[in-house]
Scaffold this motif. Sequence first.
Motif, PDB file in Angstrom:
ATOM      1  N   ASP A  68       0.824  -1.209   0.000  1.00 38.64           N
ATOM      2  CA  ASP A  68       0.000   0.000   0.000  1.00 38.64           C
ATOM      3  C   ASP A  68       0.859   1.260   0.000  1.00 38.64           C
ATOM      4  O   ASP A  68       0.529   2.253  -0.646  1.00 38.64           O
ATOM      5  CB  ASP A  68      -0.927   0.000   1.221  1.00 38.64           C
ATOM      6  N   GLN A  73       2.488   1.763  -3.479  1.00 36.17           N
ATOM      7  CA  GLN A  73       1.518   2.275  -4.445  1.00 36.17           C
ATOM      8  C   GLN A  73       1.180   3.738  -4.179  1.00 36.17           C
ATOM      9  O   GLN A  73       1.055   4.542  -5.114  1.00 36.17           O
ATOM     10  CB  GLN A  73       0.260   1.410  -4.404  1.00 36.17           C
ATOM     11  N   ALA A  74       1.043   4.099  -2.899  1.00 38.25           N
ATOM     12  CA  ALA A  74       0.704   5.483  -2.560  1.00 38.25           C
ATOM     13  C   ALA A  74       1.835   6.436  -2.936  1.00 38.25           C
ATOM     14  O   ALA A  74       1.589   7.566  -3.391  1.00 38.25           O
ATOM     15  CB  ALA A  74       0.379   5.592  -1.078  1.00 38.25           C
ATOM     16  N   ARG A  75       3.077   6.012  -2.734  1.00 39.35           N
ATOM     17  CA  ARG A  75       4.208   6.864  -3.122  1.00 39.35           C
ATOM     18  C   ARG A  75       4.243   7.075  -4.632  1.00 39.35           C
ATOM     19  O   ARG A  75       4.605   8.153  -5.112  1.00 39.35           O
ATOM     20  CB  ARG A  75       5.534   6.233  -2.667  1.00 39.35           C
ATOM     21  N   ASP A 135       1.715   6.987  -6.829  1.00 42.14           N
ATOM     22  CA  ASP A 135       0.538   7.642  -7.401  1.00 42.14           C
ATOM     23  C   ASP A 135       0.576   9.136  -7.085  1.00 42.14           C
ATOM     24  O   ASP A 135       0.264   9.561  -5.972  1.00 42.14           O
ATOM     25  CB  ASP A 135      -0.729   7.004  -6.817  1.00 42.14           C
ATOM     26  N   VAL A 179      -3.917  10.924   1.327  1.00 39.07           N
ATOM     27  CA  VAL A 179      -4.115   9.501   1.082  1.00 39.07           C
ATOM     28  C   VAL A 179      -3.780   8.723   2.350  1.00 39.07           C
ATOM     29  O   VAL A 179      -2.725   8.953   2.960  1.00 39.07           O
ATOM     30  CB  VAL A 179      -3.226   9.016  -0.080  1.00 39.07           C
ATOM     31  N   VAL A 226      -2.768   5.210   4.137  1.00 41.32           N
ATOM     32  CA  VAL A 226      -2.053   3.968   3.829  1.00 41.32           C
ATOM     33  C   VAL A 226      -2.188   3.015   5.013  1.00 41.32           C
ATOM     34  O   VAL A 226      -1.876   3.378   6.149  1.00 41.32           O
ATOM     35  CB  VAL A 226      -0.559   4.238   3.571  1.00 41.32           C
TER      36      VAL A 226
END
Length: 301
Positions: free
Chosen positions: A147, A150-152, A154, A244, A246
């Motif tokens: 997670d 992916q967050a980094r 996006d 966001v 995480v």
Amino acid sequence: MTTPVKIGMIGLDTSHAVAFTKLLNDPEAPYHVPGGRVVAAFPGGSPDFELSWHRLERFASAVRDDHGVDVLGSIEAVAARSDAILLTSVDGRVHLEQFRRLAPYGKPVFIDKPFALTSADARRIAAVAREHGVPLMSSSSLRYAEDLVQARADDSLGDVIGADVYGFVELQPTQPGLFWYGIHNAEMLFSILGRGCVRVHAFTSEQHEQVTGLWSDGRIGTIRGCRNGVRMNGALLHRTNGTVFVDCSRSEKPKYAGLLERVMTMFRTGTPQVDIEETQEIIRFLEAANESRATGQPVEM
């Protein structure tokens, strides 16, 4: 596929030794990491650290009996048998001395968390690596929780302007202050914000740790460490157009697998996936946080 990398392991006094070996050596393991095999290991162990000596024989037996690893009598014997090294000793105090014995062999080395327990030792390890031309990498597995990865990646909500990280923080007397479990939270924070922290201010109580870092560009990152409640890690990534959340426990893929994939890339290419200068800054950040939690005053990095 190229010839599998023969991997040596130094330090069987941590559950990571068993988890890493299973992911590398067992093709049937969920999320098996291909390309290398642990072939030899040195047990190590610290007699004044209960979490080291109390578990050493159990973990050594599992690596030897369940995964076919030869347990040898010295660090040098393991280095001679290997193409690359996982230095997994649970006690950060011993990493400098063990790395000094490994470095002359010139083989890539991954040092498990915590890389070192002082910024002075971190600098010495990096200097020894440069002297011998050793590719060197260190990281917490939390840096590669799916997670968070992916967050980094996006950036649809714009640039990262700050971050708040949380996780369980346990204290151990031989691993000063936040170096034990605090390293996970610090790795997450730096993986989001990068290098450039200039000031640290920490607060402590029986139940919580709070660390605030100021970056040179004005961004602020925080760590909340809890000693009660759920042992989970997560973060809020603040971007210019939104925030966001995480949850590092949500993905089925184990964090160790994500970490080992990057380690295997380093073993094959000789290119570390985490800049050693960032690792050194993380160690200084934790050192400064420990200084601040003892005095209540902010500390310049």
